[in-house]
Scaffold this motif. Structure first.
Motif, PDB file in Angstrom:
ATOM      1  N   SER A  97       0.859  -1.181   0.000  1.00 15.56           N
ATOM      2  CA  SER A  97       0.000   0.000   0.000  1.00 15.56           C
ATOM      3  C   SER A  97       0.895   1.231   0.000  1.00 15.56           C
ATOM      4  CB  SER A  97      -0.900   0.017   1.236  1.00 15.56           C
ATOM      5  OG  SER A  97      -1.603   1.245   1.342  1.00 15.56           O
ATOM      6  N   ALA A  98       0.422   2.297  -0.616  1.00 13.97           N
ATOM      7  CA  ALA A  98       1.121   3.577  -0.514  1.00 13.97           C
ATOM      8  C   ALA A  98       0.244   4.579   0.223  1.00 13.97           C
ATOM      9  CB  ALA A  98       1.498   4.102  -1.901  1.00 13.97           C
ATOM     10  N   SER A  99      -0.693   4.060   0.978  1.00 19.32           N
ATOM     11  CA  SER A  99      -1.560   4.873   1.833  1.00 19.32           C
ATOM     12  C   SER A  99      -1.501   4.313   3.238  1.00 19.32           C
ATOM     13  CB  SER A  99      -3.004   4.853   1.332  1.00 19.32           C
ATOM     14  OG  SER A  99      -3.885   5.393   2.302  1.00 19.32           O
ATOM     15  N   GLU A 100      -1.471   5.205   4.217  1.00 14.85           N
ATOM     16  CA  GLU A 100      -1.429   4.763   5.612  1.00 14.85           C
ATOM     17  C   GLU A 100      -2.781   4.258   6.098  1.00 14.85           C
ATOM     18  OE1 GLU A 100      -2.078   9.317   5.827  1.00 14.85           O
ATOM     19  OE2 GLU A 100      -1.184   7.805   4.493  1.00 14.85           O
ATOM     20  N   ASN A 101      -3.833   4.460   5.306  1.00 17.65           N
ATOM     21  CA  ASN A 101      -5.177   4.042   5.720  1.00 17.65           C
ATOM     22  C   ASN A 101      -5.354   2.552   5.423  1.00 17.65           C
ATOM     23  OD1 ASN A 101      -6.610   6.698   6.481  1.00 17.65           O
ATOM     24  ND2 ASN A 101      -5.598   7.172   4.537  1.00 17.65           N
ATOM     25  N   VAL A 102      -4.813   1.725   6.304  1.00 18.79           N
ATOM     26  CA  VAL A 102      -4.795   0.281   6.108  1.00 18.79           C
ATOM     27  C   VAL A 102      -5.948  -0.355   6.879  1.00 18.79           C
ATOM     28  CG1 VAL A 102      -3.453  -1.821   6.413  1.00 18.79           C
ATOM     29  CG2 VAL A 102      -2.295   0.315   5.818  1.00 18.79           C
ATOM     30  N   ASP A 103      -6.796  -1.070   6.162  1.00 17.08           N
ATOM     31  CA  ASP A 103      -7.933  -1.755   6.794  1.00 17.08           C
ATOM     32  C   ASP A 103      -7.518  -3.187   7.114  1.00 17.08           C
ATOM     33  OD1 ASP A 103     -10.292  -2.954   7.547  1.00 17.08           O
ATOM     34  OD2 ASP A 103     -11.488  -2.048   5.952  1.00 17.08           O
ATOM     35  N   VAL A 104      -7.097  -3.416   8.351  1.00 18.97           N
ATOM     36  CA  VAL A 104      -6.603  -4.747   8.722  1.00 18.97           C
ATOM     37  C   VAL A 104      -7.732  -5.764   8.874  1.00 18.97           C
ATOM     38  CG1 VAL A 104      -4.447  -3.977   9.776  1.00 18.97           C
ATOM     39  CG2 VAL A 104      -6.551  -4.028  11.142  1.00 18.97           C
ATOM     40  N   ASP A 105      -8.978  -5.310   8.880  1.00 12.72           N
ATOM     41  CA  ASP A 105     -10.085  -6.262   8.898  1.00 12.72           C
ATOM     42  C   ASP A 105     -10.204  -6.966   7.546  1.00 12.72           C
ATOM     43  OD1 ASP A 105     -10.814  -5.738  11.512  1.00 12.72           O
ATOM     44  OD2 ASP A 105     -12.081  -4.038  10.923  1.00 12.72           O
ATOM     45  N   VAL A 106      -9.836  -6.273   6.474  1.00 14.31           N
ATOM     46  CA  VAL A 106      -9.896  -6.848   5.125  1.00 14.31           C
ATOM     47  C   VAL A 106      -8.551  -7.440   4.732  1.00 14.31           C
ATOM     48  CG1 VAL A 106     -10.304  -6.341   2.681  1.00 14.31           C
ATOM     49  CG2 VAL A 106     -11.725  -5.252   4.445  1.00 14.31           C
ATOM     50  N   LEU A 107      -7.466  -6.717   5.042  1.00 16.68           N
ATOM     51  CA  LEU A 107      -6.118  -7.168   4.673  1.00 16.68           C
ATOM     52  C   LEU A 107      -5.565  -8.017   5.817  1.00 16.68           C
ATOM     53  CD1 LEU A 107      -4.821  -3.787   3.218  1.00 16.68           C
ATOM     54  CD2 LEU A 107      -5.644  -5.762   1.929  1.00 16.68           C
ATOM     55  N   THR A 108      -5.667  -9.314   5.659  1.00 16.90           N
ATOM     56  CA  THR A 108      -5.300 -10.232   6.740  1.00 16.90           C
ATOM     57  C   THR A 108      -3.896 -10.797   6.595  1.00 16.90           C
ATOM     58  OG1 THR A 108      -6.344 -12.040   5.510  1.00 16.90           O
ATOM     59  CG2 THR A 108      -7.699 -10.862   7.137  1.00 16.90           C
ATOM     60  N   LYS A 109      -3.181 -10.431   5.539  1.00 13.28           N
ATOM     61  CA  LYS A 109      -1.802 -10.858   5.329  1.00 13.28           C
ATOM     62  C   LYS A 109      -0.864  -9.677   5.648  1.00 13.28           C
ATOM     63  CE  LYS A 109      -2.971 -14.920   3.773  1.00 13.28           C
ATOM     64  NZ  LYS A 109      -2.771 -15.333   2.381  1.00 13.28           N
ATOM     65  N   PRO A 110       0.453  -9.899   5.686  1.00 11.60           N
ATOM     66  CA  PRO A 110       1.381  -8.793   5.951  1.00 11.60           C
ATOM     67  C   PRO A 110       1.205  -7.646   4.960  1.00 11.60           C
ATOM     68  CG  PRO A 110       2.525 -10.893   6.112  1.00 11.60           C
ATOM     69  CD  PRO A 110       1.146 -11.191   5.591  1.00 11.60           C
TER      70      PRO A 110
END
Length: 543
Positions: A97-110
């Motif tokens: 990602s090149a955005s700090e707005n990371v949705d860890v509920d959807v992105l479950t991998k590193p």
């Protein structure tokens, strides 16, 4: 048989079942804004020539600046987008990602977060609660998972982030800034970029603005127009780079309308995804604000004029320090005088104390970044070093200027012309108006002193055109039409002359106007100075 056939078609997206190259890893590129998408597309070069890697793209939800993202991806050859609601079903190994707005509920991998700016220099609105947050810093909840790692351009940022959010400790990796390396390595190509921009011997002034109402363009919307009005067109070229969020919010159509007169006056408007790197290399000086462009320009050792300090800039940050030591742009003063003073006062290395706090590992950033990405896959990186790619050739929206307000000064056999785009200077103020036949604004030829046909269509046709032009516009004093050797001139009262010169027909028409109004319309040889160029012009009156 039919049942088995349908089951096979519905099988998961397996590389072993459907693939050709036997890819070992899948990297998910998570696009969000126009800014971050452009950075992700650049990051694809980290995997050049590696058939082990398959790239998939998705566009995350939840931003007001997604306009143009899908089109940019499509234009870049990315067609098979993974719908955001389907990401949780996707089998991938690493997300970029090149955005700090990371949705860890959807992105479950590193998740590896690439920087899309330079450091952590300002506070921006937080869409979650309406307050302010530190730009570039992922949510604490995402960092606490231990799956989100943040790439930094300098070790100083580790302490800064640690003080702002304890969750960043152990989750940051310093690699340097590949964009800075790319531009510094492209400096030898400066002449190429200037030639592609049509700069010639002019001084290229780049206006670079971030987004928001407190940005340079938000607080001074008419700055490009005023520059074009105050700077002679044969001595200066003006270009504008706007933050991608501005493009995403308003779109090209709105921006063309908002900047219509400036574009008609010769402004080069640079698209958000391609060209700004080369513009920074090509520019002679930069007018900018509290965005990252100022730091990049400082790294290139360019003269800088900075707008007023942004209240949301982080105190003590490199951007705040740059604003403190840089020259300040003053709206109440003449712009040409400020630009001249800024260049004269600039000392090489002036900004080194600031840029040394931003750009670590110069010349090594791309390789360090690639190695870290592969370490997290995990795979061994290719044995060959990654190429250091030059800044792409600049693209821009540009319109030829077809009407000028012209002032003249004569000393002996030298006539000096200063030409200003009529679209930026609608007033007369003792300058004569020169208008080419291709001018879009038909009010201008009605007021012109000199009418011009810049294209050569044959000698006889040139004479015929001068006559018809004067008949069509009765207030013009003369008409000039280009020939293979210069131009032909016809005055309102029937005088005719040929001018032999390598100067353009509009300039030669102005020369004829100077001779006519000074009652010296006769055989003569003059020198014509326009900007830094001097032409010889031989006038022969037809009797």
């Amino acid at each position: 048989m039919t049942h088995r056939h349908e089951s096979r078609l519905a099988a998961p997206d397996s590389e072993a079942l459907w693939g050709t190259f036997g890819c070992e890893r899948t990297v998910l590129f998570v696009a969000r804004t126009l800014t971050s998408t452009a950075r992700l597309l650049e990051a694809m070069d980290l995997f050049r020539n590696d058939f082990r890697i398959r790239a998939r793209f998705t566009i995350s939800n939840g931003t007001r600046f997604a306009g143009g993202v899908e089109q940019l991806l499509h234009d870049s050859g990315v067609h098979d987008l993974v719908p955001w609601p389907k990401v949780e079903e996707l089998d991938y190994d690493l997300a970029l990602s090149a955005s700090e707005n990371v949705d860890v509920d959807v992105l479950t991998k590193p998740v590896l977060v690439l920087p899309h700016g330079l450091g952590f220099n300002k506070y921006v609105p937080d869409s979650a609660d309406g307050g302010l947050r530190l730009a570039g810093l992922p949510p604490a909840r995402a960092l606490r998972t231990g799956r989100v790692k943040l790439f930094l351009s300098h070790p100083e940022q580790i302490a800064q982030l640690g003080a702002a959010a304890a969750e960043t400790r152990g989750n940051t990796i310093v690699v340097g800034d590949p964009t800075c390396d790319r531009m510094l390595a492209s400096v030898p190509l400066r002449a190429r970029y200037r030639a592609l921009l049509g700069t010639a011997g002019r001084r290229l002034v780049l206006v670079a603005s971030t987004w928001s109402e407190s940005s340079l363009i938000g607080s001074w919307r008419t700055l490009p127009h005023r520059l074009l009005a105050e700077l002679p067109a044969d001595e200066y070229q003006v270009a504008l780079v706007l933050h991608p969020n501005v493009w995403a919010r308003y779109g090209p159509a709105d921006l063309r309308v908002m900047l219509a007169d400036a574009l008609d006056a010769g402004l080069r408007l640079i698209p958000p995804h391609r060209g700004w790197h080369a513009l920074l290399v090509a520019a002679d000086q930069i007018i900018t604000d509290h965005g990252s462009m100022g730091l990049h320009a400082a790294a290139l050792d360019k003269p800088l004029l900075l707008s007023s300090a942004e209240p949301d800039t982080v105190a003590g940050s490199p951007v705040a320090e740059l604003a403190r030591i840089g020259d300040r742009l003053e709206p109440a003063e003449g712009l040409r005088e400020q630009l001249s003073r800024n260049v004269a006062a600039h000392a090489p290395g002036r900004f080194e104390a600031v840029t040394s706090r931003v750009f670590a590992y110069r010349g090594e950033a791309t390789e360090r970044l690639r190695n870290e990405v592969y370490r997290h896959l995990p795979l061994n990186p290719p044995v060959t070093e990654p190429p250091l790619l030059r800044a792409p050739d600049p693209e821009s929206e540009y319109r030829n200027v077809t009407a000028f307000r012209v002032s003249s000064r004569r000393t002996g056999d030298i006539v000096v012309l200063s030409r200003y785009p009529a679209a930026a200077r609608p007033e007369s103020d003792n300058r004569h108006l020169v208008v080419e036949e291709g001018e879009a604004n038909l009010r201008l030829p009605e007021r012109a002193a000199v009418l011009v046909r810049a294209r050569y269509t044959g000698h006889e046709d040139a004479w015929n055109w001068t006559e018809s032009a004067l008949n069509a516009y009765p207030f013009a004093r003369l008409a000039a039409a280009a020939t293979a050797a210069g131009c032909v001139v016809r005055t309102r009262h029937g005088q005719r002359a040929t001018i032999s010169s390598s100067g353009d027909a509009a300039a030669l028409g102005s020369l004829a106007y100077v001779l006519l109004t000074s009652r010296q319309f006769a055989d003569t040889t003059m020198r014509l100075r326009i900007g830094k160029v001097v032409y010889t012009a031989s006038v022969m009156v037809i009797r």
